[in-house]
Design an enzyme around this catalytic site. Sequence first.
Site, PDB file in Angstrom:
ATOM      1  N   GLU A   1       0.811  -1.214   0.000  1.00  0.00           N
ATOM      2  CA  GLU A   1       0.000   0.000   0.000  1.00  0.00           C
ATOM      3  C   GLU A   1       0.848   1.271   0.000  1.00  0.00           C
ATOM      4  O   GLU A   1       0.354   2.361   0.290  1.00  0.00           O
ATOM      5  CB  GLU A   1      -0.923   0.011   1.214  1.00  0.00           C
ATOM      6  CG  GLU A   1      -1.937  -1.116   1.246  1.00  0.00           C
ATOM      7  CD  GLU A   1      -2.814  -1.044   2.479  1.00  0.00           C
ATOM      8  OE1 GLU A   1      -3.688  -0.165   2.528  1.00  0.00           O
ATOM      9  OE2 GLU A   1      -2.615  -1.876   3.380  1.00  0.00           O
TER      10      GLU A   1
ATOM     11  N   SER B   1      -6.685  -2.878   2.682  1.00  0.00           N
ATOM     12  CA  SER B   1      -7.174  -2.385   1.384  1.00  0.00           C
ATOM     13  C   SER B   1      -7.665  -3.490   0.464  1.00  0.00           C
ATOM     14  O   SER B   1      -7.657  -3.328  -0.760  1.00  0.00           O
ATOM     15  CB  SER B   1      -6.097  -1.560   0.675  1.00  0.00           C
ATOM     16  OG  SER B   1      -5.846  -0.358   1.364  1.00  0.00           O
TER      17      SER B   1
ATOM     18  N   TYR C   1      -9.726   3.122  -4.533  1.00  0.00           N
ATOM     19  CA  TYR C   1      -8.852   4.275  -4.754  1.00  0.00           C
ATOM     20  C   TYR C   1      -8.994   4.926  -6.127  1.00  0.00           C
ATOM     21  O   TYR C   1      -8.261   5.865  -6.424  1.00  0.00           O
ATOM     22  CB  TYR C   1      -7.399   3.860  -4.506  1.00  0.00           C
ATOM     23  CG  TYR C   1      -7.190   3.356  -3.100  1.00  0.00           C
ATOM     24  CD1 TYR C   1      -7.384   4.196  -2.009  1.00  0.00           C
ATOM     25  CD2 TYR C   1      -6.845   2.024  -2.845  1.00  0.00           C
ATOM     26  CE1 TYR C   1      -7.224   3.742  -0.715  1.00  0.00           C
ATOM     27  CE2 TYR C   1      -6.684   1.564  -1.552  1.00  0.00           C
ATOM     28  CZ  TYR C   1      -6.869   2.426  -0.491  1.00  0.00           C
ATOM     29  OH  TYR C   1      -6.711   1.978   0.793  1.00  0.00           O
TER      30      TYR C   1
ATOM     31  N   ARG D   1     -11.421   2.857  12.039  1.00  0.00           N
ATOM     32  CA  ARG D   1     -12.617   2.663  11.216  1.00  0.00           C
ATOM     33  C   ARG D   1     -12.916   1.179  11.153  1.00  0.00           C
ATOM     34  O   ARG D   1     -12.043   0.375  10.804  1.00  0.00           O
ATOM     35  CB  ARG D   1     -12.389   3.197   9.800  1.00  0.00           C
ATOM     36  CG  ARG D   1     -13.683   3.448   9.026  1.00  0.00           C
ATOM     37  CD  ARG D   1     -13.458   3.594   7.541  1.00  0.00           C
ATOM     38  NE  ARG D   1     -13.207   2.295   6.931  1.00  0.00           N
ATOM     39  CZ  ARG D   1     -12.098   2.002   6.248  1.00  0.00           C
ATOM     40  NH1 ARG D   1     -11.150   2.897   6.096  1.00  0.00           N
ATOM     41  NH2 ARG D   1     -11.944   0.794   5.733  1.00  0.00           N
TER      42      ARG D   1
ATOM     43  N   ASP E   1     -15.239  -2.029   9.694  1.00  0.00           N
ATOM     44  CA  ASP E   1     -16.021  -2.434   8.531  1.00  0.00           C
ATOM     45  C   ASP E   1     -16.950  -3.586   8.901  1.00  0.00           C
ATOM     46  O   ASP E   1     -16.594  -4.456   9.717  1.00  0.00           O
ATOM     47  CB  ASP E   1     -15.098  -2.870   7.388  1.00  0.00           C
ATOM     48  CG  ASP E   1     -14.223  -1.726   6.897  1.00  0.00           C
ATOM     49  OD1 ASP E   1     -14.618  -0.563   7.083  1.00  0.00           O
ATOM     50  OD2 ASP E   1     -13.151  -2.001   6.323  1.00  0.00           O
TER      51      ASP E   1
ATOM     52  N   GLU F   1     -13.518  -6.124   9.979  1.00  0.00           N
ATOM     53  CA  GLU F   1     -12.157  -5.792  10.385  1.00  0.00           C
ATOM     54  C   GLU F   1     -12.105  -4.362  10.879  1.00  0.00           C
ATOM     55  O   GLU F   1     -13.036  -3.576  10.657  1.00  0.00           O
ATOM     56  CB  GLU F   1     -11.164  -5.989   9.233  1.00  0.00           C
ATOM     57  CG  GLU F   1     -11.430  -5.124   8.018  1.00  0.00           C
ATOM     58  CD  GLU F   1     -10.484  -5.436   6.882  1.00  0.00           C
ATOM     59  OE1 GLU F   1      -9.499  -4.707   6.737  1.00  0.00           O
ATOM     60  OE2 GLU F   1     -10.743  -6.408   6.144  1.00  0.00           O
TER      61      GLU F   1
ATOM     62  N   ASN G   1      -9.630  -0.899  10.877  1.00  0.00           N
ATOM     63  CA  ASN G   1      -8.494  -0.190  10.297  1.00  0.00           C
ATOM     64  C   ASN G   1      -8.027   0.838  11.315  1.00  0.00           C
ATOM     65  O   ASN G   1      -8.729   1.800  11.595  1.00  0.00           O
ATOM     66  CB  ASN G   1      -8.947   0.487   8.990  1.00  0.00           C
ATOM     67  CG  ASN G   1      -7.801   1.106   8.210  1.00  0.00           C
ATOM     68  OD1 ASN G   1      -6.820   1.552   8.786  1.00  0.00           O
ATOM     69  ND2 ASN G   1      -7.947   1.145   6.906  1.00  0.00           N
TER      70      ASN G   1
ATOM     71  N   GLY H   1      -7.040   5.589   5.757  1.00  0.00           N
ATOM     72  CA  GLY H   1      -6.477   6.417   4.701  1.00  0.00           C
ATOM     73  C   GLY H   1      -7.043   7.829   4.705  1.00  0.00           C
ATOM     74  O   GLY H   1      -8.133   8.094   5.210  1.00  0.00           O
TER      75      GLY H   1
END
Length: 333
Positions: free
Chosen positions: A18, A150, A220, A259, A261, A274, A276, A280
């Site tokens: 990443e 990601s 992205y 964050r 998910d 999961e 994060n 990002g």
Amino acid sequence: MPDKSKTIAVICGGLSPEADVSRLSASRITPCLEQHYGRVVHLELDATLPEQLIAQRVDVAFPVAHGPYGEDGRLQGLLDIMSIPYVGSGALASACSLDKVVTKRLLQAAGIPMAKDRIVYRSDNCEDATLDCIESLGHKVIIKPPGQGSGIGVQFAMGYEDLLNKLKTGLQMDEKLLVEEFVSGREITAGVLHLDDYQVLPVTEITTPDGAWYDYIHRYTPGLSNHVTPARIPDEQYQKVQQIALKAHQILGCHDLSRSDFIVPESGDPIFSELNNLPGMTPTSLFPDGARHAGIPFDTLICKLVDQALKRGENPNDGKAYWPIPKLNIRPS
């Protein structure tokens, strides 16, 4: 109030897959930091980083080095040793959060709803492991590398032959793989902003125009995903998502931001996917979008995170004395 005398190091790049995304995050936050603080330097996450941190007289670090090395506790441990305050979670929380298996086991113990799973190791008999996955998880499964973000390396498999082939391929890349039952539902995310207090950001639903899975390309590439805020789910599920996101943040010991998910089925509990721990900051990233819907402009968000890190650096133990250490009567030999 931002301090114009401070030097901020934006740390990005490195050996992670990443790395390019992290540089994109860095390029977005830099103009904001340059406007509000004294000096901003971009530093690559490589072998020269320690000497660069010293040479640049860095006051606070803003890591945006996503994935392995930057998000798994290794960078955080280095900054701790060098007594440089930084944005985001500490070494232990970062290490636990990036490893999907560790995250699941810690949160499962707290009763957070999860998809059923099986860990397959490179040392396992792949044929036996494939049969076991199908018997325990069903014919449609999702395969995840435990230590990547990601959506990198994530694959879907249907049936024995497909799963066997994808496990063999995946185990050439990783020592172990997380195999989960396929759960059908909406892709949902919720951020937590953790400054002086906790704030759970508005819940967002992620959709793609072509109905594809929200993979690396869709994450992205502008125009290949839509963020629907607030998410179009029943109030009970919406509130449950926010409750679980906060609980996960706290159990894993995260700081500043995270964050979480989810997959949210038509009815029933949201299924945690999961967390994060270093979201990002790219133009298509979800965390700053959630903050914007909470009334927090991007510049304000970035400055609040830096100021929180500076405050933590000024009071590393929150003003409390450490545990008293008994003196040893030992003479050097």
